[in-house]
Each structure stands twice: as structure tokens, then as C-alpha cells.
Design a protein around this motif. Structure first.
Motif, PDB file in Angstrom:
ATOM      1  N   LEU A   1      23.529  41.645  61.852  1.00  0.00           N
ATOM      2  CA  LEU A   1      23.253  41.529  63.357  1.00  0.00           C
ATOM      3  C   LEU A   1      21.874  41.598  63.498  1.00  0.00           C
ATOM      4  N   GLY A   2      21.156  42.579  62.744  1.00  0.00           N
ATOM      5  CA  GLY A   2      19.753  42.741  62.750  1.00  0.00           C
ATOM      6  C   GLY A   2      18.967  41.307  62.492  1.00  0.00           C
ATOM      7  N   THR A   3      19.587  40.612  61.581  1.00  0.00           N
ATOM      8  CA  THR A   3      19.075  39.348  61.149  1.00  0.00           C
ATOM      9  C   THR A   3      19.411  38.155  62.362  1.00  0.00           C
ATOM     10  N   LEU A   4      20.332  38.226  62.920  1.00  0.00           N
ATOM     11  CA  LEU A   4      20.638  37.469  64.196  1.00  0.00           C
ATOM     12  C   LEU A   4      19.603  37.801  65.288  1.00  0.00           C
ATOM     13  N   LEU A   5      19.505  38.796  65.503  1.00  0.00           N
ATOM     14  CA  LEU A   5      18.358  39.308  66.853  1.00  0.00           C
ATOM     15  C   LEU A   5      16.895  38.785  66.079  1.00  0.00           C
ATOM     16  N   LEU A   6      16.594  38.549  65.016  1.00  0.00           N
ATOM     17  CA  LEU A   6      15.349  38.199  64.648  1.00  0.00           C
ATOM     18  C   LEU A   6      15.394  36.858  64.696  1.00  0.00           C
ATOM     19  N   CYS A   7      16.336  36.319  64.627  1.00  0.00           N
ATOM     20  CA  CYS A   7      16.588  34.721  64.913  1.00  0.00           C
ATOM     21  C   CYS A   7      16.537  34.316  66.256  1.00  0.00           C
ATOM     22  N   ILE A   8      16.931  35.074  67.138  1.00  0.00           N
ATOM     23  CA  ILE A   8      16.688  34.947  68.715  1.00  0.00           C
ATOM     24  C   ILE A   8      15.264  35.373  69.062  1.00  0.00           C
TER      25      ILE A   8
ATOM     26  N   LEU B   1      21.838  28.372  61.228  1.00  0.00           N
ATOM     27  CA  LEU B   1      21.827  29.757  60.900  1.00  0.00           C
ATOM     28  C   LEU B   1      22.527  30.868  61.454  1.00  0.00           C
ATOM     29  N   GLY B   2      22.332  30.701  62.962  1.00  0.00           N
ATOM     30  CA  GLY B   2      23.000  31.358  63.763  1.00  0.00           C
ATOM     31  C   GLY B   2      24.541  31.405  64.015  1.00  0.00           C
ATOM     32  N   TYR B   3      24.874  30.097  63.665  1.00  0.00           N
ATOM     33  CA  TYR B   3      26.325  30.179  63.516  1.00  0.00           C
ATOM     34  C   TYR B   3      26.909  30.634  62.174  1.00  0.00           C
ATOM     35  N   PHE B   4      26.293  30.556  61.025  1.00  0.00           N
ATOM     36  CA  PHE B   4      26.572  31.305  59.717  1.00  0.00           C
ATOM     37  C   PHE B   4      26.500  32.883  60.092  1.00  0.00           C
ATOM     38  N   LEU B   5      25.681  33.083  60.970  1.00  0.00           N
ATOM     39  CA  LEU B   5      25.392  34.663  61.064  1.00  0.00           C
ATOM     40  C   LEU B   5      26.415  35.348  61.949  1.00  0.00           C
ATOM     41  N   VAL B   6      27.009  34.496  62.880  1.00  0.00           N
ATOM     42  CA  VAL B   6      27.833  35.019  63.722  1.00  0.00           C
ATOM     43  C   VAL B   6      29.167  35.265  62.851  1.00  0.00           C
ATOM     44  N   ILE B   7      29.486  34.152  62.290  1.00  0.00           N
ATOM     45  CA  ILE B   7      30.756  34.080  61.503  1.00  0.00           C
ATOM     46  C   ILE B   7      30.784  35.448  60.493  1.00  0.00           C
ATOM     47  N   GLU B   8      29.581  35.433  59.900  1.00  0.00           N
ATOM     48  CA  GLU B   8      29.543  36.447  58.982  1.00  0.00           C
ATOM     49  C   GLU B   8      29.639  37.693  59.385  1.00  0.00           C
ATOM     50  N   PHE B   9      29.091  37.902  60.599  1.00  0.00           N
ATOM     51  CA  PHE B   9      29.200  39.114  61.397  1.00  0.00           C
ATOM     52  C   PHE B   9      30.707  39.364  61.891  1.00  0.00           C
ATOM     53  N   ASN B  10      31.323  38.508  62.164  1.00  0.00           N
ATOM     54  CA  ASN B  10      32.842  38.602  62.511  1.00  0.00           C
ATOM     55  C   ASN B  10      33.891  39.137  61.291  1.00  0.00           C
ATOM     56  N   ILE B  11      33.289  37.996  60.226  1.00  0.00           N
ATOM     57  CA  ILE B  11      34.410  38.389  59.009  1.00  0.00           C
ATOM     58  C   ILE B  11      34.079  39.954  58.512  1.00  0.00           C
ATOM     59  N   LEU B  12      32.750  40.511  58.547  1.00  0.00           N
ATOM     60  CA  LEU B  12      32.448  41.915  57.975  1.00  0.00           C
ATOM     61  C   LEU B  12      33.076  42.867  58.982  1.00  0.00           C
ATOM     62  N   ARG B  13      33.341  42.667  60.058  1.00  0.00           N
ATOM     63  CA  ARG B  13      33.607  43.512  60.982  1.00  0.00           C
ATOM     64  C   ARG B  13      35.389  43.617  60.961  1.00  0.00           C
ATOM     65  N   THR B  14      35.728  42.635  60.291  1.00  0.00           N
ATOM     66  CA  THR B  14      37.309  42.782  60.290  1.00  0.00           C
ATOM     67  C   THR B  14      37.623  43.410  58.940  1.00  0.00           C
ATOM     68  N   GLN B  15      36.721  43.801  57.926  1.00  0.00           N
ATOM     69  CA  GLN B  15      36.959  44.461  56.908  1.00  0.00           C
ATOM     70  C   GLN B  15      37.155  45.838  56.917  1.00  0.00           C
ATOM     71  N   GLU B  16      37.901  46.365  56.343  1.00  0.00           N
ATOM     72  CA  GLU B  16      38.376  48.031  56.432  1.00  0.00           C
ATOM     73  C   GLU B  16      37.249  49.033  55.840  1.00  0.00           C
ATOM     74  N   SER B  17      36.713  48.325  54.688  1.00  0.00           N
ATOM     75  CA  SER B  17      35.518  49.109  54.012  1.00  0.00           C
ATOM     76  C   SER B  17      34.435  49.529  54.947  1.00  0.00           C
ATOM     77  N   PHE B  18      34.096  50.875  54.572  1.00  0.00           N
ATOM     78  CA  PHE B  18      32.739  51.297  55.465  1.00  0.00           C
ATOM     79  C   PHE B  18      31.662  50.551  55.054  1.00  0.00           C
ATOM     80  N   ILE B  19      31.392  50.326  53.681  1.00  0.00           N
ATOM     81  CA  ILE B  19      30.201  49.455  53.486  1.00  0.00           C
ATOM     82  C   ILE B  19      30.081  48.160  54.209  1.00  0.00           C
ATOM     83  N   TYR B  20      31.109  47.553  54.325  1.00  0.00           N
ATOM     84  CA  TYR B  20      31.127  46.242  54.952  1.00  0.00           C
ATOM     85  C   TYR B  20      30.703  46.459  56.245  1.00  0.00           C
ATOM     86  N   TYR B  21      31.140  47.355  57.113  1.00  0.00           N
ATOM     87  CA  TYR B  21      30.816  47.849  58.467  1.00  0.00           C
ATOM     88  C   TYR B  21      29.444  48.112  58.508  1.00  0.00           C
ATOM     89  N   ILE B  22      28.674  48.600  57.526  1.00  0.00           N
ATOM     90  CA  ILE B  22      27.326  48.788  57.523  1.00  0.00           C
ATOM     91  C   ILE B  22      26.262  47.744  57.477  1.00  0.00           C
TER      92      ILE B  22
END
Length: 205
Positions: free
Chosen positions: A113-120, A86-107
Motif C-alpha cells: 500500500l505504501g508503494t502504491l501511495l508513492l506511485c500516486i 505498476l498500479g494494477y499489479f500493486l492493487v492486485i497484490e494488495f488484495n491477494i495479501l489481504r485475503t491471506q490469514e497469516s499475520f505476516i501477509y497482513y503486514i
């Protein structure tokens, strides 16, 4: 003078105990090739720490560690794999979303990131709950989440203290982290988490 000698002796004994447990934690983690050794080694360390907190200061450390490591090897790893994937998936997903130019992906990346913090947070409370309560497989995932969210000040306190201590130790005497990092963390987290246990024991969690 006599009280000083006694105090120094007790300090030395506890320093050796903490270093010994930390060494066992490192060795047994590598015994399981790290990936499969971390979860059972950490749970075994928390078992020893819990016994100390209950007054069993002379608990046989290596025997207890080895027994708990073997007993909970598959159980802790089955739960640990969930955290890992789950942590690996969330980190990968976060990095993918941050590479997108659309503002909605950034949000959306902040929700990931919040889900990852909950996992921690769940992972933080998992070990104290695992060694203290006899729960079902799913409850070992559910109750760390409930306790972590229900006690935000305690959760923030734990992360804050650990962050400051790790930072100060790293910039002053980093070697202490090797000798006492794991065992001292286990004692502090076990103590902090146990402050909430009476409430759940009374409710027969």
C-alpha cells in the motif's frame, strides 16, 4: 460600477477558458479510447495551463492542445503504461495479501500500500515536470519521486486541498466537476509544483 463590470468580464472570460480546456481534455481523452488518450490529453492541458501562468493568456487553446496531444502521444503513453501496469499489479497484490490469514501477509500488505501511495505521488508531480522540464525518459520518473518525497508538506497540502474541494463540490454542485474539474486541478497542481522548480532549475536538472 465600471470596475465591477471589468471584474465580471474577466471572470466570465476565465470561466469560459477553463471550461473549454476541460472539454478539450475530456474529448481528447476519449479520442484515444481513454486508455491511450488520458496521458497525452492531460499533458496537453498542463501545457496550456503553464502558458497561462507564464502570462500567455491569449494562447490559442485548441491549436495548442492538438499540437501537444499529437507531439507527446507516444511519449506520454509509454510512461503512462508504466504507471498503469505498476498500479494494477500493486492493487492486485494488495488484495491477494489481504485475503491471506497469516499475520505476516497482513503486514506486508501495508508495504504494498505504501508503494502504491508513492506511485500516486509520482503521478501527481509527473505532469507539471513533464511540461516544464526537458528531461530523459528515466528522469521523468525519477524527479517526480524526488520532489514528492523531498517536499512532504507540499505533497500533503496538494492532496488535502484537492480532497476537500472534490468532496465539497460533489456534495453541493457535482456538475462543476464536469465543467472545471480537470482544468482547475491542473492549475492548482501546476502552481503548487512550480514552487519547487526554481531550486531544480538552478541545479540544471
Amino acid at each position: 460600477m465600471h470596475s465591477f463590470v471589468i471584474g465580471y468580464y474577466r471572470f466570465s472570460v476565465w470561466a469560459v477558458r477553463l471550461a473549454y480546456v476541460n472539454l478539450c481534455w475530456i474529448l481528447f481523452t476519449f479520442l484515444g479510447i481513454v486508455v491511450f488518450g488520458f496521458m497525452p490529453a492531460t499533458s496537453a492541458m498542463f501545457v496550456v495551463v503553464r502558458k497561462w501562468m507564464q502570462g500567455e493568456e491569449d494562447v490559442p487553446i485548441f491549436h495548442t492542445f492538438w499540437k501537444e496531444y499529437r507531439t507527446n502521444f507516444f511519449r506520454t503513453n509509454s510512461l503512462g503504461l508504466i504507471f498503469m501496469f505498476l498500479g494494477y499489479f500493486l492493487v492486485i497484490e494488495f488484495n491477494i495479501l489481504r485475503t491471506q490469514e497469516s499475520f505476516i501477509y497482513y503486514i506486508v500488505s501495508y508495504s504494498v500500500l505504501g508503494t502504491l501511495l508513492l506511485c500516486i505521488v509520482v503521478w501527481l508531480y509527473f505532469f507539471p515536470i513533464f511540461v516544464h522540464f526537458d528531461l530523459s525518459w528515466i528522469d521523468y520518473l525519477k524527479w517526480p519521486f524526488i520532489i514528492g518525497i523531498s517536499h512532504p508538506i507540499l505533497t500533503a497540502f496538494i492532496f488535502g486541498v484537492l480532497g476537500v474541494v472534490y468532496y465539497l463540490t460533489w456534495i453541493t454542485i457535482p456538475a462543476l466537476l464536469f465543467f472545471f474539474g480537470g482544468s482547475m486541478t491542473a492549475i492548482f497542481v501546476m502552481w503548487a509544483a512550480s514552487q519547487t522548480f526554481a531550486r531544480y532549475e538552478a541545479a540544471k536538472v
